[in-house]
Design an enzyme around this catalytic site. Structure first.
Site, PDB file in Angstrom:
ATOM      1  N   SER A   1      15.166  99.062 -15.564  1.00 44.93           N
ATOM      2  CA  SER A   1      16.030  98.034 -14.985  1.00 44.93           C
ATOM      3  C   SER A   1      16.511  98.431 -13.594  1.00 44.93           C
ATOM      4  O   SER A   1      15.713  98.635 -12.694  1.00 44.93           O
ATOM      5  CB  SER A   1      17.191  97.749 -15.947  1.00 44.93           C
ATOM      6  OG  SER A   1      17.940  96.651 -15.519  1.00 44.93           O
TER       7      SER A   1
ATOM      8  N   ASP B   1      16.897  92.688  -9.377  1.00 53.44           N
ATOM      9  CA  ASP B   1      16.664  94.104  -9.634  1.00 53.44           C
ATOM     10  C   ASP B   1      15.181  94.342  -9.926  1.00 53.44           C
ATOM     11  O   ASP B   1      14.395  93.397  -9.964  1.00 53.44           O
ATOM     12  CB  ASP B   1      17.578  94.597 -10.757  1.00 53.44           C
ATOM     13  CG  ASP B   1      17.259  93.990 -12.111  1.00 53.44           C
ATOM     14  OD1 ASP B   1      16.571  92.947 -12.155  1.00 53.44           O
ATOM     15  OD2 ASP B   1      17.699  94.534 -13.133  1.00 53.44           O
TER      16      ASP B   1
ATOM     17  N   ASP C   1      13.167  94.856 -12.441  1.00 51.67           N
ATOM     18  CA  ASP C   1      12.442  94.099 -13.463  1.00 51.67           C
ATOM     19  C   ASP C   1      12.843  92.629 -13.494  1.00 51.67           C
ATOM     20  O   ASP C   1      12.452  91.887 -14.395  1.00 51.67           O
ATOM     21  CB  ASP C   1      12.589  94.739 -14.844  1.00 51.67           C
ATOM     22  CG  ASP C   1      14.007  94.691 -15.388  1.00 51.67           C
ATOM     23  OD1 ASP C   1      14.959  94.799 -14.589  1.00 51.67           O
ATOM     24  OD2 ASP C   1      14.171  94.554 -16.616  1.00 51.67           O
TER      25      ASP C   1
ATOM     26  N   ASP D   1      15.554  90.809 -14.038  1.00 46.17           N
ATOM     27  CA  ASP D   1      16.374  90.133 -15.040  1.00 46.17           C
ATOM     28  C   ASP D   1      17.823  89.983 -14.572  1.00 46.17           C
ATOM     29  O   ASP D   1      18.593  89.249 -15.189  1.00 46.17           O
ATOM     30  CB  ASP D   1      16.293  90.812 -16.408  1.00 46.17           C
ATOM     31  CG  ASP D   1      16.823  92.237 -16.428  1.00 46.17           C
ATOM     32  OD1 ASP D   1      17.177  92.770 -15.354  1.00 46.17           O
ATOM     33  OD2 ASP D   1      16.863  92.835 -17.528  1.00 46.17           O
TER      34      ASP D   1
END
Length: 580
Positions: free
Chosen positions: A149, A308, A310, A312
Site C-alpha cells: 500500500s 497511493d 496500489d 486504493d
C-alpha cells in the site's frame, strides 16, 4: 545489546548453508555475519501472517519479505483452498509497482499451481480494487494482491481476499492463519516451473478484458453525465499516481467520462518501486503533493489528486475561492463531500432506497452520523479496516437488510458501488471529479462545498497521532502501552468526562453514566475507545500492518476556530495517555 540465542543462530545458519536458499540470499546474510542485532531482527520470529496477510521489510530472513516467506504463506493458503474444494475455481493474483512485486506474484502463482490450484495472474501491474473486482468476475474462491500500500519503499506485502471480493475476515482469517502456521519447513513448500503450470492448464494470464469490464462497472455509477459534459472542457485536474498503479486506470476513466484537461505529474507518472520523488508514497502526507501542487499552480487546476502505489487511497487538494490557495482535504472531508453528493443526488432523482446504508469505521469522523440522519439512511460503524466495510456488503446481500450506498474510512479510502469490496481510489477519483464538476456549475469549488457542509452539520475536526516503535523492543512497548490504558481507563480526558469506555478485545462496553456494562457488538480486536459528549471521542490501537501505535481523536465546534481550539487542548490530553 541483544543476545543471539541458539534457535536464532540455528535458523540463520540454515539459511546461509542449505541448498534450498539461493546464492543471492546467502550472500546477503553472510554480509551481516557478526551483527547480532541485525541477525536477531531478521530471525527472532517468522514474519507474521496476520488477519490481512503479510507485510514486512524486504530482505533475507524469516522475519522479512522474500520469495521463501511468500511461498510458505502461499502453501498455507493453498492447503486451505484445497480443504474448501476451491482448486478448480482458482485464485486471482495482482501486484503493484513495488520492488519484488512481480517476482512475489509469480512465486505465489507457481506455488498454487504446484498444489493443483488454477491461477489467474494479471499480465502487468494493476490497482488493488481491480483485483477485488476481477476475482468475482472470474468466479474465483480467493484473490491475492502483492502490495504494501502506502508504506515506504523498503516494504512489501501480501493481502488475501475471499470469494466475496473483500479481504479475509473471521473465521476464514483464523483458519488460513492456522494453515500458514502449520507449515514447519520451507523445504515442504511446493512449486513448479511456469512452463509446467501452463502445460497443466493451471497458469492463466489476465489481459485487458477485465480492465474493460472494470471501466464499464465504474461508468455505470455516474449520476450526472450531462454535468460532466458541460464542464469537461473548462475543468482542470492535476493528478499524480506517485509512481504506482493508478496512472493508466485513472487517466482512462477520466478520458472516457469526457474530462479534457487532465495533467499528470511527469516526474511521478512512471511506476517505480524506489519512489524516487517521495520519501513516503502516501497521499495522507502533504510532502507527497509538492510536485502536484507546483503543476496545479502553473495550469490553474480546479482539483489536485494523488493515489497511493496500489491505487486504493486518494488524497485531494482543492481551491479556496476566498484566498485562491489550494487546501488539503482529510480522508474524512473528502469522504463527506462524496457522501453528501451521492445521497443528495440520489434523493433528488428518487433513487434513495428506504433501506439505504452508509458504512464507516469507529475511528472515522462523526459528521457521517449527521449526514446519514439528514437523508434518513442508516449509518453502520465497523472496526478499523476497509475489509469490515466490504464484509457489510456481503451481509447485506445475505440478509437483504440494507442496500449499500457508500463506504469510507478516515485513511483516505472510500467506495461508491459494489463492483469492488475494498476501497477504490479509481472510483473515488471519478466520484470526486463528478461532484467537483457539479459544484463548479453552481459557482463553488470543492473546498467551498466542504465549508458549506461544516456550516450545515457542524465543524467536525479529527486528528491522528502516530508513534513508531520498531523492532522487538518496540513491539513490547506497544503492548505495554495498550495494557496500561486498558487496565487503567481514565474517567476524564482533559476537560471531557468519559461517558463510555469500549474494550473491543474483551467485547466490553462500560457505561460510566449509568454504571452498566454491556457488549461492543463488534468482533474481537485490540482496540480501546472512549466516548464523550458532543461527538468528542478518542481511540487507541496498534497498527495492523506497521510497527506503530495510533491515537485517533475527534471534536465538534460551532466554528472552525472553536473546533481548532478544542482539538488543540483535547489532543494534548489524549497524548498524556501514553505517559500515564
Amino acid at each position: 545489546m541483544i543476545d543471539v540465542n541458539e534457535n536464532i543462530l540455528k535458523s540463520y545458519k540454515l539459511w546461509c548453508e542449505d541448498n534450498y536458499f539461493d546464492n543471492a540470499t546467502k550472500k546477503e546474510l553472510l554480509a551481516i555475519s557478526g551483527d547480532e542485532k541485525e541477525i536477531t531482527e531478521r530471525f527472532y520470529t517468522d514474519l507474521k501472517f496476520g488477519t490481512g496477510g503479510l507485510r514486512g521489510i524486504l530482505g533475507a530472513g524469516t522475519n522479512r519479505m522474500n520469495i521463501y516467506t511468500v511461498r510458505k504463506a502461499t502453501q498455507g493458503l493453498a492447503n486451505f483452498v484445497l480443504k474448501e474444494n476451491g482448486a478448480d475455481r482458482g485464485v486471482a493474483i495482482a501486484y503493484d509497482s513495488r520492488r519484488m512485486s512481480p517476482e512475489f506474484a509469480r512465486e505465489t502463482a507457481l506455488c498454487l499451481a504446484a498444489n493443483g490450484i488454477k491461477v489467474y495472474i494479471f499480465e502487468s501491474l494493476r490497482p488493488t480494487p481491480e483485483l477485488s473486482f476481477a476475482l468475482r468476475e472470474l468466479g474465483c474462491i480467493a484473490g491475492i494482491v502483492i502490495t504494501a500500500s502506502h508504506n515506504p519503499a523498503e516494504y512489501n506485502g501480501y493481502k488475501v481476499y475471499w470469494e466475496d471480493g473483500a479481504q479475509i475476515t473471521y473465521p476464514k482469517d483464523i483458519e488460513i492463519i492456522s494453515e500458514v502456521n502449520a507449515i514447519e519447513s520451507y523445504n515442504s513448500v511446493k512449486t513448479m516451473t511456469e512452463a509446467e503450470a501452463v502445460s497443466a492448464g493451471l497458469y492463466n494470464v489476465i489481459g485487458t478484458e477485465i480492465d474493460d469490464r472494470y471501466m464499464q462497472a465504474l461508468k455505470a455509477l455516474v449520476l450526472n453525465p450531462d454535468v460532466i459534459k458541460k464542464q469537461a472542457s473548462s475543468f482542470k485536474i492535476v493528478y499524480t499516481p506517485l509512481h504506482g498503479t493508478g496512472n493508466l486506470p485513472v487517466r482512462r476513466i477520466l478520458n472516457e467520462l469526457g474530462f479534457e484537461n487532465v495533467y499528470v505529474v511527469p516526474e511521478q507518472e512512471k511506476p517505480d518501486g524506489a519512489f524516487p520523488t517521495v520519501g513516503y508514497p502516501n497521499p495522507e502526507d502533504p510532502a507527497a503533493f509538492a510536485l502536484a501542487l507546483e503543476l496545479a499552480k502553473k495550469v490553474d487546476a480546479d482539483l489536485v489528486l494523488a493515489t497511493d502505489p496500489d491505487a486504493d487511497r486518494l488524497g485531494v487538494y482543492a481551491k479556496d475561492s476566498r484566498t485562491g490557495e489550494y487546501v488539503s482535504f482529510t480522508g474524512n472531508m473528502s469522504g463527506m463531500v462524496v457522501c453528501e453528493y451521492q445521497l443528495s443526488q440520489r434523493k433528488a432523482k428518487g433513487m434513495l432506497p428506504e433501506n439505504g446504508a452508509v458504512v464507516t469505521t469507529i475511528v472515522s469522523g462523526k459528521m457521517a452520523r449527521a449526514v446519514a440522519k439528514e437523508y434518513n439512511v442508516d449509518l453502520i460503524e465497523t472496526l478499523t479496516g476497509f475489509k469490515y466495510i466490504g464484509e457489510q456488503i456481503k451481509f447485506f446481500k445475505q440478509d437483504g437488510s440494507h442496500e449499500f450506498l457508500f463506504g469510507y474510512e478516515e485513511s483516505y479510502g472510500c467506495l461508491v458501488g459494489t463492483h469492488a469490496r475494498d476501497k477504490d481510489a479509481v472510483v473515488a477519483v471519478m466520484a470526486l471529479c463528478e461532484a467537483a464538476a457539479y459544484y463548479k456549475e453552481q459557482g463553488l469549488t470543492l473546498w467551498d462545498q466542504m465549508i458549506k457542509l461544516f456550516d450545515k452539520y457542524g465543524y467536525y475536526k479529527e486528528a491522528l497521532h502516530t508513534v513508531t516503535l520498531k523492532g522487538i523492543e518496540g513491539a513490547e512497548k506497544i503492548q505495554s502501552i495498550m495494557n496500561c490504558v486498558r487496565n487503567n481507563p481514565p474517567s476524564n480526558i482533559g476537560d471531557y468526562k468519559v461517558n463510555a469506555f469500549y474494550d473491543y478485545s474483551k467485547d466490553v462496553r462500560i457505561d460510566n453514566v449509568t454504571g452498566t456494562t454491556g457488549k461492543t457488538g463488534l468482533p474481537n480486536s485490540n482496540v480501546l475507545y472512549f466516548e464523550m459528549e458532543n461527538d468528542t471521542w478518542c481511540c487507541v490501537r496498534p497498527s495492523g500492518t506497521e510497527p506503530k501505535i495510533k491515537l485517533y481523536m475527534g471534536v465538534k465546534g460551532s466554528s472552525q476556530d472553536e473546533a481548532d481550539t478544542k482539538m488543540e487542548s483535547f489532543k494534548a490530553a489524549v497524548l498524556r495517555l501514553l505517559e500515564d
